[in-house]
Design an enzyme around this catalytic site. Structure first.
Site, PDB file in Angstrom:
ATOM      1  N   ASP A 212       0.860  -1.185   0.000  1.00 39.81           N
ATOM      2  CA  ASP A 212       0.000   0.000   0.000  1.00 39.81           C
ATOM      3  C   ASP A 212       0.901   1.242   0.000  1.00 39.81           C
ATOM      4  OD1 ASP A 212      -3.221   0.499   1.098  1.00 39.81           O
ATOM      5  OD2 ASP A 212      -1.815   2.181   1.072  1.00 39.81           O
ATOM      6  N   ILE A 213       0.472   2.256  -0.742  1.00 35.51           N
ATOM      7  CA  ILE A 213       1.261   3.490  -0.858  1.00 35.51           C
ATOM      8  C   ILE A 213       1.308   4.236   0.472  1.00 35.51           C
ATOM      9  CG2 ILE A 213      -0.540   5.132  -1.593  1.00 35.51           C
ATOM     10  CD1 ILE A 213       1.415   5.856  -3.925  1.00 35.51           C
TER      11      ILE A 213
ATOM     12  N   GLY B 268     -15.566   2.627   4.113  1.00 38.42           N
ATOM     13  CA  GLY B 268     -14.309   3.348   3.953  1.00 38.42           C
ATOM     14  C   GLY B 268     -13.569   2.999   2.678  1.00 38.42           C
ATOM     15  N   GLN B 269     -14.288   2.492   1.684  1.00 36.22           N
ATOM     16  CA  GLN B 269     -13.627   2.131   0.422  1.00 36.22           C
ATOM     17  C   GLN B 269     -13.258   3.385  -0.362  1.00 36.22           C
ATOM     18  OE1 GLN B 269     -16.021  -0.354  -2.164  1.00 36.22           O
ATOM     19  NE2 GLN B 269     -14.271  -0.876  -3.477  1.00 36.22           N
ATOM     20  N   SER B 270     -12.014   3.449  -0.841  1.00 35.93           N
ATOM     21  CA  SER B 270     -11.572   4.614  -1.618  1.00 35.93           C
ATOM     22  C   SER B 270     -11.095   4.231  -3.017  1.00 35.93           C
ATOM     23  CB  SER B 270     -10.477   5.383  -0.874  1.00 35.93           C
ATOM     24  OG  SER B 270      -9.340   4.567  -0.685  1.00 35.93           O
TER      25      SER B 270
ATOM     26  N   HIS C 165      -6.766  -5.911   2.260  1.00 28.20           N
ATOM     27  CA  HIS C 165      -5.604  -5.347   2.965  1.00 28.20           C
ATOM     28  C   HIS C 165      -5.023  -6.435   3.866  1.00 28.20           C
ATOM     29  CE1 HIS C 165      -6.624  -0.898   2.499  1.00 28.20           C
ATOM     30  NE2 HIS C 165      -7.804  -1.431   2.229  1.00 28.20           N
TER      31      HIS C 165
ATOM     32  N   HIS D 120     -10.104  -5.284  -3.156  1.00 29.98           N
ATOM     33  CA  HIS D 120      -8.773  -5.584  -2.618  1.00 29.98           C
ATOM     34  C   HIS D 120      -8.892  -6.041  -1.178  1.00 29.98           C
ATOM     35  CE1 HIS D 120      -9.716  -1.297  -2.227  1.00 29.98           C
ATOM     36  NE2 HIS D 120      -9.109  -1.336  -1.052  1.00 29.98           N
TER      37      HIS D 120
HETATM   38  P1  5GP Z   1      -9.609   1.280   0.520  1.00 27.14           P
HETATM   39  O1  5GP Z   1      -9.686   2.602   1.259  1.00 27.14           O
HETATM   40  O2  5GP Z   1     -10.335   1.368  -0.791  1.00 27.14           O
HETATM   41  O3  5GP Z   1      -9.986   0.102   1.350  1.00 27.14           O
HETATM   42  O4  5GP Z   1      -8.069   1.039   0.229  1.00 27.14           O
HETATM   43  C1  5GP Z   1      -7.411   1.605  -0.847  1.00 27.14           C
HETATM   44  C2  5GP Z   1      -5.936   1.615  -0.496  1.00 27.14           C
HETATM   45  O5  5GP Z   1      -5.215   1.804  -1.699  1.00 27.14           O
HETATM   46  C3  5GP Z   1      -5.532   2.735   0.454  1.00 27.14           C
HETATM   47  O6  5GP Z   1      -4.965   2.165   1.628  1.00 27.14           O
HETATM   48  C4  5GP Z   1      -4.534   3.554  -0.357  1.00 27.14           C
HETATM   49  O7  5GP Z   1      -3.447   4.017   0.416  1.00 27.14           O
HETATM   50  C5  5GP Z   1      -4.073   2.594  -1.431  1.00 27.14           C
HETATM   51  N1  5GP Z   1      -3.710   3.186  -2.702  1.00 27.14           N
HETATM   52  C6  5GP Z   1      -4.407   4.135  -3.398  1.00 27.14           C
HETATM   53  N2  5GP Z   1      -3.780   4.443  -4.538  1.00 27.14           N
HETATM   54  C7  5GP Z   1      -2.661   3.667  -4.583  1.00 27.14           C
HETATM   55  C8  5GP Z   1      -1.604   3.535  -5.539  1.00 27.14           C
HETATM   56  O8  5GP Z   1      -1.556   4.193  -6.581  1.00 27.14           O
HETATM   57  N3  5GP Z   1      -0.620   2.643  -5.235  1.00 27.14           N
HETATM   58  C9  5GP Z   1      -0.634   1.891  -4.099  1.00 27.14           C
HETATM   59  N4  5GP Z   1       0.388   1.051  -3.906  1.00 27.14           N
HETATM   60  N5  5GP Z   1      -1.621   1.998  -3.181  1.00 27.14           N
HETATM   61  C10 5GP Z   1      -2.615   2.872  -3.420  1.00 27.14           C
END
Ligand code: 5GP
Ligand code: ZN
Length: 113
Positions: free
Chosen positions: A29-30, A92-94, A101, A99
């Site tokens: 994760d970034i 909290g999906q972004s 985690h 995916h």
């Molecule tokens: P969500 O909030 O949808 O459960 O998780 C999305 C995750 O993707 C976040 O933890 C965010 O830091 C990560 N993320 C978003 N854009 C990128 C990217 O371009 N590269 C990587 N490695 N992680 C990303």
């Protein structure tokens, strides 16, 4: 423009990939929310857990097996880890490519925020 995670899976966008096979890809994760914070995704674009249908169940189950492999690889199998999949606004999906985690390397609290 394809979604960010589709681009990572296609090696069109840089990521620290730690595992890949014909149906799954895993990368750091970034924004590291824990000492080990890795995302496991299906190569197939599925928007989120709400969009999983019967034909994808095997591929989604495979993500859990891949996570176990990575946990051993990253040295957190013994100490334990948490798997999280967020759905929609309240989840909290972004990023809208399903995916899982993998969070580890520190003690997780419960309930999550
Ligand atoms: P969500 O909030 O949808 O459960 O998780 C999305 C995750 O993707 C976040 O933890 C965010 O830091 C990560 N993320 C978003 N854009 C990128 C990217 O371009 N590269 C990587 N490695 N992680 C990303
Ligand atoms: Zn995608």
């Amino acid at each position: 423009m394809a979604c960010v995670f589709c681009q990572i899976a296609a090696h069109e966008l840089d990521a620290r990939i730690v595992y890949e096979d014909e149906s799954a890809v895993a990368f750091y994760d970034i924004l590291q929310a824990a000492p080990v914070h890795i995302l496991v995704i299906p190569r197939q674009h599925i928007t989120g857990p709400l969009d999983v249908d019967g034909t994808q169940e095997q591929a989604i189950g495979h993500l859990i097996a891949v996570a176990a492999h990575i946990a051993r690889q990253e040295g957190i199998a013994e100490s334990g880890y948490r798997l999280v999949t967020n759905q929609g606004r309240d989840g909290g999906q972004s990023v809208f490519h399903l995916h899982v985690h993998i969070l580890g390397g520190r003690r997780m609290s419960w309930p999550p925020g």
